[in-house]
Design a protein around this motif. Structure first.
Motif, short mmCIF file in Angstrom:
data_model
loop_
_atom_site.label_atom_id
_atom_site.label_comp_id
_atom_site.label_asym_id
_atom_site.label_seq_id
_atom_site.Cartn_x
_atom_site.Cartn_y
_atom_site.Cartn_z
N MET A 1 8.37 -11.81 28.55
CA MET A 1 8.35 -11.66 27.09
C MET A 1 9.22 -12.75 26.46
SD MET A 1 9.46 -8.37 24.79
CE MET A 1 9.43 -8.47 23.01
N ARG A 2 8.66 -13.41 25.42
CA ARG A 2 9.41 -14.48 24.76
C ARG A 2 10.53 -13.90 23.90
NH1 ARG A 2 4.84 -17.28 21.48
NH2 ARG A 2 4.22 -15.08 21.34
N ASN A 3 11.62 -14.66 23.83
CA ASN A 3 12.71 -14.25 22.96
C ASN A 3 12.36 -14.54 21.50
OD1 ASN A 3 14.36 -13.44 25.10
ND2 ASN A 3 15.07 -15.54 25.44
N ILE A 4 12.94 -13.73 20.62
CA ILE A 4 12.73 -13.96 19.18
C ILE A 4 13.41 -15.26 18.78
CG2 ILE A 4 13.38 -13.13 16.89
CD1 ILE A 4 12.98 -10.31 17.87
N ASN A 5 12.73 -16.04 17.99
CA ASN A 5 13.32 -17.25 17.42
C ASN A 5 14.19 -16.82 16.23
OD1 ASN A 5 13.64 -19.56 15.63
ND2 ASN A 5 12.17 -20.61 16.97
N PHE A 6 15.49 -16.98 16.38
CA PHE A 6 16.40 -16.48 15.35
C PHE A 6 16.34 -17.30 14.07
CE2 PHE A 6 17.98 -14.20 18.99
CZ PHE A 6 18.31 -12.97 18.44
N ASN A 7 15.89 -18.54 14.15
CA ASN A 7 15.66 -19.30 12.92
C ASN A 7 14.54 -18.66 12.11
OD1 ASN A 7 17.65 -21.28 13.22
ND2 ASN A 7 16.33 -22.53 14.53
N HIS A 8 13.47 -18.28 12.79
CA HIS A 8 12.37 -17.60 12.11
C HIS A 8 12.85 -16.28 11.50
CE1 HIS A 8 9.31 -19.75 14.97
NE2 HIS A 8 9.88 -20.58 14.10
N LEU A 9 13.68 -15.56 12.27
CA LEU A 9 14.19 -14.28 11.78
C LEU A 9 15.07 -14.46 10.55
CD1 LEU A 9 14.14 -11.23 12.47
CD2 LEU A 9 16.28 -11.59 13.73
N ARG A 10 15.87 -15.52 10.54
CA ARG A 10 16.73 -15.77 9.38
C ARG A 10 15.89 -16.14 8.15
NH1 ARG A 10 21.84 -16.25 7.97
NH2 ARG A 10 22.63 -16.00 10.08
N TYR A 11 14.83 -16.90 8.36
CA TYR A 11 13.96 -17.23 7.23
C TYR A 11 13.34 -15.96 6.65
CZ TYR A 11 14.25 -22.02 9.04
OH TYR A 11 14.70 -23.24 9.48
N PHE A 12 12.85 -15.10 7.54
CA PHE A 12 12.29 -13.83 7.09
C PHE A 12 13.34 -13.01 6.35
CE2 PHE A 12 12.60 -9.33 8.37
CZ PHE A 12 11.58 -8.80 7.57
N TRP A 13 14.53 -12.95 6.88
CA TRP A 13 15.64 -12.17 6.30
C TRP A 13 15.95 -12.66 4.89
CZ3 TRP A 13 20.89 -13.68 5.38
CH2 TRP A 13 21.80 -12.62 5.22
N ALA A 14 15.95 -13.96 4.69
CA ALA A 14 16.24 -14.53 3.38
C ALA A 14 15.15 -14.17 2.38
CB ALA A 14 16.39 -16.04 3.49
N VAL A 15 13.89 -14.29 2.79
CA VAL A 15 12.79 -13.96 1.88
C VAL A 15 12.79 -12.47 1.54
CG1 VAL A 15 10.27 -13.89 1.63
CG2 VAL A 15 11.37 -15.87 2.69
N ALA A 16 13.06 -11.62 2.54
CA ALA A 16 13.07 -10.18 2.30
C ALA A 16 14.14 -9.79 1.30
CB ALA A 16 13.29 -9.44 3.62
N HIS A 17 15.32 -10.40 1.39
CA HIS A 17 16.40 -10.04 0.47
C HIS A 17 16.20 -10.67 -0.91
CE1 HIS A 17 19.16 -7.56 2.75
NE2 HIS A 17 18.95 -8.33 3.82
N GLU A 18 15.60 -11.83 -0.95
CA GLU A 18 15.34 -12.46 -2.25
C GLU A 18 14.12 -11.85 -2.93
OE1 GLU A 18 16.99 -14.60 -4.04
OE2 GLU A 18 18.61 -14.85 -2.58
N GLY A 19 13.19 -11.33 -2.13
CA GLY A 19 11.97 -10.79 -2.69
C GLY A 19 11.03 -11.86 -3.21
N SER A 20 11.30 -13.11 -2.85
CA SER A 20 10.53 -14.23 -3.39
C SER A 20 10.58 -15.40 -2.41
CB SER A 20 11.07 -14.66 -4.74
OG SER A 20 10.60 -15.93 -5.12
N LEU A 21 9.42 -15.94 -2.10
CA LEU A 21 9.36 -17.12 -1.24
C LEU A 21 10.00 -18.31 -1.95
CD1 LEU A 21 8.08 -17.61 1.61
CD2 LEU A 21 6.13 -18.61 0.41
N THR A 22 9.76 -18.42 -3.25
CA THR A 22 10.29 -19.55 -4.02
C THR A 22 11.82 -19.56 -4.02
OG1 THR A 22 8.34 -19.53 -5.45
CG2 THR A 22 10.29 -20.67 -6.27
#
Length: 297
Positions: A1-22
């Motif tokens: 099983m591949r490990n989670i890419n934590f850079n990808h996870l941080r990008y997701f985390w930022a968008v989720a908390h901002e509520g906006s991709l922009t």
């Protein structure tokens, strides 16, 4: 099983908390297209969409809310490490988000949540509101459960489920009095009443009883908030229609007494949940405990 890419996870985390991709792209000094691609890679690895677009807004899916909970934990790890090395350890916590009707008995809410109160590994978030707003939050995975005294309609399409937690009698209560025993419903021809609002199921049932008896009561107040009705019951010389659990402390202290139970009228308490692929174990445990108590009554 591949490990989670934590850079990808941080990008997701930022968008989720901002509520906006922009806004997240501006904050992270990235282009929107770059950020979008990274989140798509994370979704592909997890096998679930993390966002859905509702109008112009990005809304977390159920899998997205779960991923955000874990991401919050992951990105607190640095703070926890520093705190631990500085002699201030922080406990990892599970989170349960509870929505409760503003009008719902506080005593009932406490009884339901009591197994989790004081647990160092649990963070309780309790939000009050009206039925429409809380059910919208439940649909959007912003709360895990809604506590209500009314069930939601059921059909083949809805994902909402009602769990009956308790059924309480309804009584007329008031200050202690001397004299003859209270007669129901005859004495209500002369007694002033404090009542729940017409939106309440118990009020509708109570009104039907009085109508059949030919009684038109004198109403001092109609209150849609049980906490306020409790306070008014303490201060008024009138008679208050209320489930005893709402005024339990006053009854035990002798500030109020129960004049009579109302036949054929009860208040039901429900936990409304959304059918989920990844249910909260904390919530499952709470529902099991509440269900076991109810079955033994």
């Amino acid at each position: 099983m591949r490990n989670i890419n934590f850079n990808h996870l941080r990008y997701f985390w930022a968008v989720a908390h901002e509520g906006s991709l922009t806004r997240a792209a501006e904050q992270m000094n990235l282009s929107q297209s770059t950020l979008s691609v990274q989140i798509q890679k994370l979704e592909h690895q997890m096998g679930h969409p993390l966002f859905e677009r509702v109008g112009k807004k990005l809304v977390l899916t159920e899998a997205g809310q779960i991923a955000l909970d874990y991401a919050d934990t992951v990105f607190k790890a640095g703070d926890e490490l520093l705190s631990t090395l500085q002699g201030r350890p922080m406990a990892n916590r599970q989170v349960l988000r509870v929505g409760a009707l503003t009008t719902l008995s506080r005593n009932f809410q406490l009884e339901f949540l009591r197994p989790l109160v004081g647990r160092a590994d649990v963070e309780l978030i309790v939000r009050s509101g009206n039925t429409r707003d809380l059910l919208a939050q439940l649909e959007a995975h912003e709360v895990d459960v809604v506590l209500s005294n009314s069930a939601v309609p059921q059909d083949a399409r809805t994902l909402l489920r009602n769990h009956l937690l308790n059924e309480q009698p309804v009584s007329l209560v008031g200050r202690p009095r001397s004299g003859s025993k209270f007669r129901f419903p005859e004495d209500l021809r002369a007694e002033p009443l404090l009542l729940p609002s017409l939106d309440s199921d118990i009020r509708v049932a109570f009104d039907r009883i009085l109508e059949r008896a030919g009684i038109r009561p004198s109403i001092l107040a109609e209150v849609d908030d049980m906490a306020m009705l409790r306070l008014l019951a303490r201060e008024s010389e009138g008679v208050t229609l209320v489930p005893p659990i709402v005024v339990r402390d006053e009854l035990e202290a002798g500030i109020l007494v129960e004049y009579c139970r109302i036949p054929e009228v009860t208040e039901r308490f429900y936990a409304i949940v959304k059918k989920r692929r990844f249910p909260s174990q904390l919530l499952i445990d709470l529902l099991d405990i509440a269900g076991a108590k109810f079955r033994t009554l």
